[in-house]
Design an enzyme around this catalytic site. Structure first.
Site, PDB file in Angstrom:
ATOM      1  N   CYS A 156      57.371  91.451  14.691  1.00 26.42           N
ATOM      2  CA  CYS A 156      56.556  92.543  14.576  1.00 26.42           C
ATOM      3  C   CYS A 156      57.170  93.640  15.472  1.00 26.42           C
ATOM      4  O   CYS A 156      56.539  94.632  14.920  1.00 26.42           O
ATOM      5  CB  CYS A 156      55.282  92.095  14.737  1.00 26.42           C
ATOM      6  SG  CYS A 156      54.874  91.466  12.529  1.00 26.42           S
TER       7      CYS A 156
HETATM    8  N1  CO8 Z   1      40.830  85.285  -1.661  1.00 23.10           N
HETATM    9  C1  CO8 Z   1      39.332  84.372  -1.506  1.00 23.10           C
HETATM   10  N2  CO8 Z   1      39.220  83.827  -0.642  1.00 23.10           N
HETATM   11  C2  CO8 Z   1      39.996  83.923   0.901  1.00 23.10           C
HETATM   12  C3  CO8 Z   1      41.649  83.854   0.630  1.00 23.10           C
HETATM   13  C4  CO8 Z   1      41.856  85.152  -0.825  1.00 23.10           C
HETATM   14  N3  CO8 Z   1      43.429  85.535  -1.262  1.00 23.10           N
HETATM   15  N4  CO8 Z   1      42.545  83.431   1.116  1.00 23.10           N
HETATM   16  C5  CO8 Z   1      41.173  83.088   2.095  1.00 23.10           C
HETATM   17  N5  CO8 Z   1      39.780  83.377   1.759  1.00 23.10           N
HETATM   18  C6  CO8 Z   1      38.889  82.855   2.085  1.00 23.10           C
HETATM   19  C7  CO8 Z   1      39.304  81.581   2.973  1.00 23.10           C
HETATM   20  O1  CO8 Z   1      39.528  80.276   2.651  1.00 23.10           O
HETATM   21  C8  CO8 Z   1      37.734  81.391   4.183  1.00 23.10           C
HETATM   22  O2  CO8 Z   1      36.831  80.873   3.245  1.00 23.10           O
HETATM   23  P1  CO8 Z   1      35.892  79.734   4.323  1.00 23.10           P
HETATM   24  O3  CO8 Z   1      34.782  80.899   4.542  1.00 23.10           O
HETATM   25  O4  CO8 Z   1      34.752  79.035   2.302  1.00 23.10           O
HETATM   26  O5  CO8 Z   1      36.620  78.762   4.938  1.00 23.10           O
HETATM   27  C9  CO8 Z   1      36.959  82.691   3.933  1.00 23.10           C
HETATM   28  O6  CO8 Z   1      38.040  83.219   3.217  1.00 23.10           O
HETATM   29  C10 CO8 Z   1      37.900  83.726   5.332  1.00 23.10           C
HETATM   30  O7  CO8 Z   1      39.344  82.888   5.572  1.00 23.10           O
HETATM   31  P2  CO8 Z   1      39.540  83.364   7.435  1.00 23.10           P
HETATM   32  O8  CO8 Z   1      38.783  83.191   8.605  1.00 23.10           O
HETATM   33  O9  CO8 Z   1      41.073  83.370   6.972  1.00 23.10           O
HETATM   34  O10 CO8 Z   1      39.766  85.074   6.801  1.00 23.10           O
HETATM   35  P3  CO8 Z   1      40.393  86.336   7.765  1.00 23.10           P
HETATM   36  O11 CO8 Z   1      38.814  86.878   7.833  1.00 23.10           O
HETATM   37  O12 CO8 Z   1      40.477  85.571   9.448  1.00 23.10           O
HETATM   38  O13 CO8 Z   1      41.222  87.380   7.337  1.00 23.10           O
HETATM   39  C11 CO8 Z   1      43.758  87.803   7.334  1.00 23.10           C
HETATM   40  C12 CO8 Z   1      41.948  86.686   7.006  1.00 23.10           C
HETATM   41  C13 CO8 Z   1      43.052  88.830   6.356  1.00 23.10           C
HETATM   42  C14 CO8 Z   1      44.764  87.053   8.127  1.00 23.10           C
HETATM   43  C15 CO8 Z   1      42.951  88.343   9.217  1.00 23.10           C
HETATM   44  O14 CO8 Z   1      42.957  86.827   9.652  1.00 23.10           O
HETATM   45  C16 CO8 Z   1      43.819  88.862   9.911  1.00 23.10           C
HETATM   46  O15 CO8 Z   1      44.515  89.680   9.613  1.00 23.10           O
HETATM   47  N6  CO8 Z   1      44.566  88.831  11.118  1.00 23.10           N
HETATM   48  C17 CO8 Z   1      45.279  89.377  11.973  1.00 23.10           C
HETATM   49  C18 CO8 Z   1      46.429  88.823  11.745  1.00 23.10           C
HETATM   50  C19 CO8 Z   1      47.637  89.087  12.515  1.00 23.10           C
HETATM   51  O16 CO8 Z   1      47.940  90.010  12.507  1.00 23.10           O
HETATM   52  N7  CO8 Z   1      48.577  89.436  12.104  1.00 23.10           N
HETATM   53  C20 CO8 Z   1      50.479  89.191  12.709  1.00 23.10           C
HETATM   54  C21 CO8 Z   1      51.209  88.729  11.949  1.00 23.10           C
HETATM   55  S1  CO8 Z   1      52.188  90.171  11.607  1.00 23.10           S
HETATM   56  C22 CO8 Z   1      53.690  89.077  12.273  1.00 23.10           C
HETATM   57  O17 CO8 Z   1      53.576  89.162  12.671  1.00 23.10           O
HETATM   58  C23 CO8 Z   1      55.347  89.238  12.050  1.00 23.10           C
HETATM   59  C24 CO8 Z   1      55.794  87.843  11.880  1.00 23.10           C
HETATM   60  C25 CO8 Z   1      56.734  88.287  10.682  1.00 23.10           C
HETATM   61  C26 CO8 Z   1      56.901  88.952   9.499  1.00 23.10           C
HETATM   62  C27 CO8 Z   1      57.430  88.212   8.632  1.00 23.10           C
HETATM   63  C28 CO8 Z   1      57.444  88.939   7.201  1.00 23.10           C
HETATM   64  C29 CO8 Z   1      57.453  87.457   5.676  1.00 23.10           C
END
Ligand code: CO8
Length: 372
Positions: A156
């Site tokens: 990224c």
């Molecule tokens: N629908 C419904 N519920 C869901 C879903 C869904 N789709 N997904 C997860 N849940 C549930 C989970 O099971 C969990 O349930 P429970 O509490 O019962 O266990 C609950 O929702 C909460 O899950 P999370 O804790 O995973 O949810 P978050 O609030 O943390 O949100 C995010 C998830 C949106 C992914 C968030 O954590 C986030 O955005 N974090 C930052 C990530 C970030 O910045 N990453 C950078 C990555 S980009 C990068 O580096 C580029 C890499 C190379 C790119 C390659 C291209 C493909």
């Protein structure tokens, strides 16, 4: 020291879009199929039933409402769930190069530069469609640019690290005018069968022109006052496929998908981001109230609001740290450049701003800019 500017930017946006509603409907159909297929094992407790995805969760947790993709066909079919497209032959530029041509032409026009003015091209992205010959060299040939070109990848942070490389090349005398392109063809790396990450990425390409202020004839340019790059190793965002993969007799074959521990990333990366930006501001003696805009990496709305609040010392207004996440989703290295490209108007001469990327590595690339 020579004053370096960003004198133009360009954006290529694929025409096809996928809304959260479409994506979730297809994922939930896949869940029904999967759970029906494994009904006996599931009821015997031998197989985990899959749970539905939800548009409410996606929008609340990430801020994403929709994404652009190069090839929509296949992605929403619950029996396929990946983009369907033909492998191109050697004489046809791959998608990443094609996207880069379009974004590059807009950036060149904005910067008032022709192919003859450019002497270095850097293709900086999270994935390359092939390792060699470098995509940037094919782009160089198509644009008719002399000089040299190379590809680089810092996930990224590829765009900000490339802009910093460009500035250093100009200061070091190995280039005069640099074209940086960030073709992020992310959709083939998305596991559309994974509830945690099926909504995260979109396809796009951005471009920027970097040059010395002395050669700049652009109507709008931003001087690079400071650059701070930082990396710190983490396994929390990974892709495990590589060219050695076929050599291993692995019982659990690696798949070329993006995977992450999103919550850990959120918690661990934010303090690093805030520290990098604040350290660079301090070294340039820039106070928060001098910052007129933050063009931040576009991975998560809550992360951006948190970072902006920490940097500005107050609740950010939407125009302080513009978001493009809602319609573009996470576009890896291109995200902060899309925000810059779309929301760089309305600033006055002398106004300061921050362009900052963060992501896998971990990596953080921070540029402090000033409107010329
Ligand atoms: N629908 C419904 N519920 C869901 C879903 C869904 N789709 N997904 C997860 N849940 C549930 C989970 O099971 C969990 O349930 P429970 O509490 O019962 O266990 C609950 O929702 C909460 O899950 P999370 O804790 O995973 O949810 P978050 O609030 O943390 O949100 C995010 C998830 C949106 C992914 C968030 O954590 C986030 O955005 N974090 C930052 C990530 C970030 O910045 N990453 C950078 C990555 S980009 C990068 O580096 C580029 C890499 C190379 C790119 C390659 C291209 C493909």
């Amino acid at each position: 020291m020579q004053n370096i500017v960003i004198s133009g930017s360009g954006l290529f946006t694929p025409t096809e879009t996928i809304s959260n509603e479409e994506l979730v409907a297809s994922y939930n159909q896949y869940v029904d199929l999967h759970n029906r297929q494994h009904a006996i094992e599931i009821s015997a407790g031998l197989h985990q039933a899959l749970e539905y995805s939800s548009t409410e969760f996606i929008e609340k947790a990430s801020g994403i409402k929709s994404r652009h993709v190069l090839y929509k066909e296949g992605i929403l079919d619950p029996t396929i769930m990946h983009p369907l497209f033909e492998k191109r032959d050697e004489n046809t530029p791959p998608e990443m190069v094609e996207m880069a041509v379009a974004a590059a032409r807009e950036a060149m026009a904005q910067a008032n530069k022709t192919a003859e003015d450019i002497d270095l091209i850097i293709c900086a992205a999270s994935n390359m469609q092939r390792p060699y010959p470098a995509l940037s060299i094919e782009l160089q040939q198509i644009l008719g640019v002399k000089g040299y070109a190379f590809d680089m990848n810092v996930a990224c942070s590829s765009a900000t690290f490339a802009i910093s490389n460009a500035a250093n090349a100009i200061r070091g005398g190995t280039a005069k005018v640099v074209l940086v392109v960030n073709p992020e063809f992310a959709s083939p790396q998305v596991d559309y069968k994974n509830r945690d990450s099926h909504f995260i990425f979109g396809d796009v390409c951005t471009a920027t022109i970097i040059e010395a202020q002395s050669s700049c004839t652009s109507e709008q340019a931003f001087s690079i006052l400071g650059m701070r790059l930082q990396t710190s190793f983490s396994n929390n965002i990974r892709c495990d496929i590589g060219y050695t993969e076929h050599c291993f007799s692995d019982t659990d074959p690696k798949v070329p998908f993006f995977k992450q521990q999103g919550r850990k990333v959120f918690k661990e990366l934010l303090p690093i981001v805030a520290d990098v930006i604040q350290s660079e501001m301090a070294s340039l003696d820039i106070s928060p109230d001098q910052l007129k805009r933050l063009w931040l990496h576009q991975a998560n709305i809550n992360m951006n609001i948190f970072a902006a609040k920490k940097i500005l010392g107050r609740d950010p207004l939407p125009e302080d740290a513009p978001l493009v996440l809602d319609s573009y989703a996470n576009t890896a290295s291109a995200g902060s450049i899309i925000a810059f490209h779309k929301y760089k108007t309305g600033l006055r001469k002398g106004d300061k701003a921050v362009l900052c990327s963060f992501g896998a590595g971990y990596s953080v690339g921070c540029l402090i800019l000033e409107q010329c």
